[in-house]
Design an enzyme around this catalytic site. Sequence first.
Site, PDB file in Angstrom:
ATOM      1  N   ASN A   1     -20.690  11.873  -2.494  1.00 33.18           N
ATOM      2  CA  ASN A   1     -20.357  10.456  -2.669  1.00 33.18           C
ATOM      3  C   ASN A   1     -20.862   9.987  -4.032  1.00 33.18           C
ATOM      4  OD1 ASN A   1     -20.243   7.458  -2.290  1.00 33.18           O
ATOM      5  ND2 ASN A   1     -19.761   8.035  -0.184  1.00 33.18           N
TER       6      ASN A   1
ATOM      7  N   CYS B   1       9.135  -0.082  23.044  1.00 33.00           N
ATOM      8  CA  CYS B   1       9.334   1.174  23.786  1.00 33.00           C
ATOM      9  C   CYS B   1       8.228   2.196  23.515  1.00 33.00           C
ATOM     10  CB  CYS B   1      10.711   1.775  23.488  1.00 33.00           C
ATOM     11  SG  CYS B   1      10.861   2.502  21.836  1.00 33.00           S
TER      12      CYS B   1
ATOM     13  N   HIS C   1      -7.451   7.853  11.884  1.00 32.27           N
ATOM     14  CA  HIS C   1      -7.038   6.445  11.776  1.00 32.27           C
ATOM     15  C   HIS C   1      -5.525   6.302  11.645  1.00 32.27           C
ATOM     16  CE1 HIS C   1     -11.342   5.090  10.429  1.00 32.27           C
ATOM     17  NE2 HIS C   1     -11.258   5.382  11.715  1.00 32.27           N
TER      18      HIS C   1
ATOM     19  N   THR D   1     -16.828   8.795   1.921  1.00 32.96           N
ATOM     20  CA  THR D   1     -16.813   7.756   2.960  1.00 32.96           C
ATOM     21  C   THR D   1     -18.123   6.984   2.956  1.00 32.96           C
ATOM     22  OG1 THR D   1     -16.599   7.259   5.319  1.00 32.96           O
ATOM     23  CG2 THR D   1     -17.519   9.416   4.762  1.00 32.96           C
TER      24      THR D   1
ATOM     25  N   ARG E   1       0.829  -1.213   0.000  1.00 32.84           N
ATOM     26  CA  ARG E   1       0.000   0.000   0.000  1.00 32.84           C
ATOM     27  C   ARG E   1       0.859   1.257   0.000  1.00 32.84           C
ATOM     28  NH1 ARG E   1      -4.129  -0.376   4.682  1.00 32.84           N
ATOM     29  NH2 ARG E   1      -4.714   1.654   3.846  1.00 32.84           N
TER      30      ARG E   1
ATOM     31  N   CYS F   1      12.913  -1.057  15.635  1.00 31.04           N
ATOM     32  CA  CYS F   1      13.223   0.199  16.316  1.00 31.04           C
ATOM     33  C   CYS F   1      14.702   0.197  16.714  1.00 31.04           C
ATOM     34  CB  CYS F   1      12.337   0.263  17.560  1.00 31.04           C
ATOM     35  SG  CYS F   1      12.531   1.723  18.574  1.00 31.04           S
TER      36      CYS F   1
ATOM     37  N   VAL G   1      -5.186   7.245   5.628  1.00 29.91           N
ATOM     38  CA  VAL G   1      -3.857   7.156   6.240  1.00 29.91           C
ATOM     39  C   VAL G   1      -2.772   7.511   5.219  1.00 29.91           C
ATOM     40  CG1 VAL G   1      -4.611   5.394   7.901  1.00 29.91           C
ATOM     41  CG2 VAL G   1      -3.642   4.657   5.705  1.00 29.91           C
TER      42      VAL G   1
HETATM   43  P1  OAD Z   1     -14.928   2.838   2.082  1.00 23.49           P
HETATM   44  O1  OAD Z   1     -14.174   2.065   1.071  1.00 23.49           O
HETATM   45  O2  OAD Z   1     -15.729   2.103   3.082  1.00 23.49           O
HETATM   46  O3  OAD Z   1     -15.924   3.811   1.329  1.00 23.49           O
HETATM   47  C1  OAD Z   1     -15.507   4.612   0.255  1.00 23.49           C
HETATM   48  C2  OAD Z   1     -16.685   5.469  -0.165  1.00 23.49           C
HETATM   49  O4  OAD Z   1     -16.245   6.370  -1.160  1.00 23.49           O
HETATM   50  C3  OAD Z   1     -17.844   4.675  -0.760  1.00 23.49           C
HETATM   51  O5  OAD Z   1     -19.045   5.126  -0.154  1.00 23.49           O
HETATM   52  C4  OAD Z   1     -17.810   5.031  -2.240  1.00 23.49           C
HETATM   53  O6  OAD Z   1     -19.108   5.119  -2.807  1.00 23.49           O
HETATM   54  C5  OAD Z   1     -17.165   6.400  -2.214  1.00 23.49           C
HETATM   55  N1  OAD Z   1     -16.386   6.757  -3.405  1.00 23.49           N
HETATM   56  C6  OAD Z   1     -15.576   5.979  -4.166  1.00 23.49           C
HETATM   57  N2  OAD Z   1     -14.968   6.688  -5.111  1.00 23.49           N
HETATM   58  C7  OAD Z   1     -15.409   7.966  -4.972  1.00 23.49           C
HETATM   59  C8  OAD Z   1     -15.156   9.195  -5.640  1.00 23.49           C
HETATM   60  N3  OAD Z   1     -14.300   9.271  -6.659  1.00 23.49           N
HETATM   61  N4  OAD Z   1     -15.782  10.296  -5.208  1.00 23.49           N
HETATM   62  C9  OAD Z   1     -16.658  10.234  -4.169  1.00 23.49           C
HETATM   63  N5  OAD Z   1     -16.938   9.130  -3.497  1.00 23.49           N
HETATM   64  C10 OAD Z   1     -16.321   8.003  -3.884  1.00 23.49           C
HETATM   65  O7  OAD Z   1     -13.879   3.835   2.754  1.00 23.49           O
HETATM   66  P2  OAD Z   1     -14.003   4.628   4.130  1.00 23.49           P
HETATM   67  O8  OAD Z   1     -15.386   5.124   4.356  1.00 23.49           O
HETATM   68  O9  OAD Z   1     -12.890   5.604   4.161  1.00 23.49           O
HETATM   69  O10 OAD Z   1     -10.352   1.949   8.518  1.00 23.49           O
HETATM   70  O11 OAD Z   1     -13.697   3.473   5.172  1.00 23.49           O
HETATM   71  C11 OAD Z   1     -13.633   3.793   6.513  1.00 23.49           C
HETATM   72  C12 OAD Z   1     -12.578   2.974   7.193  1.00 23.49           C
HETATM   73  O12 OAD Z   1     -12.794   1.580   6.922  1.00 23.49           O
HETATM   74  C13 OAD Z   1     -11.159   3.200   6.698  1.00 23.49           C
HETATM   75  O13 OAD Z   1     -10.540   4.323   7.276  1.00 23.49           O
HETATM   76  C14 OAD Z   1     -10.478   1.940   7.097  1.00 23.49           C
HETATM   77  C15 OAD Z   1     -11.520   0.944   6.653  1.00 23.49           C
HETATM   78  O14 OAD Z   1     -11.495  -0.281   7.298  1.00 23.49           O
HETATM   79  C16 OAD Z   1      -9.235   1.565   9.110  1.00 23.49           C
HETATM   80  O15 OAD Z   1      -8.289   1.131   8.478  1.00 23.49           O
HETATM   81  C17 OAD Z   1      -9.249   1.714  10.585  1.00 23.49           C
END
Ligand code: OAD
Length: 239
Positions: free
Chosen positions: A212, A129, A118, A187, A69, A147, A102
């Site tokens: 979205n 540590c 996150h 999101t 990644r 580390c 991230v």
């Molecule tokens: P998701 O993959 O769950 O959701 C991505 C969202 O972006 C979806 O609702 C898509 O419809 C939308 N999307 C995709 N491409 C887009 C674009 N070009 N413009 C607008 N919208 C678009 O990602 P997150 O909501 O970020 O957590 O996921 C939340 C958390 O779940 C992440 O931070 C991660 C994951 O597990 C951790 O790693 C703790």
Amino acid sequence: MDTLEAPRTILRTSSRICVLTGAGVSAESGIPTFRGPGGLWRNFRPEALATPAAFARDPILVWEWYQWRREIIAAAQPNAGHFALKELEARAAAFTLITQNVDGLHQRAGSRNVLEIHGSIWTVRCTVCGKQQANHDVPLPALPPRCACGGLLRPGVVWFGEGLDTQVWHNAEKAVRAAELLLVAGTSAVVYPAASLVPLAKSSGAQVVEINLDETPISDAVDFSLRGASGQILTELLQ
Ligand code: OAD
């Protein structure tokens, strides 16, 4: 689906603005999301790669995934959505960008007041540590990285089953409580506590505008739900 006109006016007249971003904002930079088509959680099991137990079981496997990644992100560039949010920060009297991402692309685009709830894929933390430090090596010279104290380093991100950094989260909630406008972009709004910022904004009197590609669980609860790619919509909103 709503039109841009009213959200544009709200944007122009709000002096305290918060933004919550997710993986969709970085999708146009070529970084995979988690849940959509081609999303990481369609091909990988979170419990094998993004939990403390997975890391304890096989740190090299977990690091290989993060290394992959990091390579994708290092080769990517911020997109129009990241730059529009940087521009919005320059215009607003008070601005806080709360991101679940991230990847560090908001900062690379020039955003300054960013809360990475996150964590960051560009930090590492010692499991012995506890020291946290920046690390931009791509590729890492050895896996798993260690580390200076000899302890195993882990990615400085929040895994499933872990709590958020309390200070960062406190600052996020504080900014949302004070905001007149919360923009929620890219999101799926299914991961908590991040998604709880939306009802917090509503109960604190803010207007909430969602951007979205698709409908999400918050679409009916927000004031305006704009459908489309965040790069395009954010750019048009600022015009
Ligand atoms: P998701 O993959 O769950 O959701 C991505 C969202 O972006 C979806 O609702 C898509 O419809 C939308 N999307 C995709 N491409 C887009 C674009 N070009 N413009 C607008 N919208 C678009 O990602 P997150 O909501 O970020 O957590 O996921 C939340 C958390 O779940 C992440 O931070 C991660 C994951 O597990 C951790 O790693 C703790």
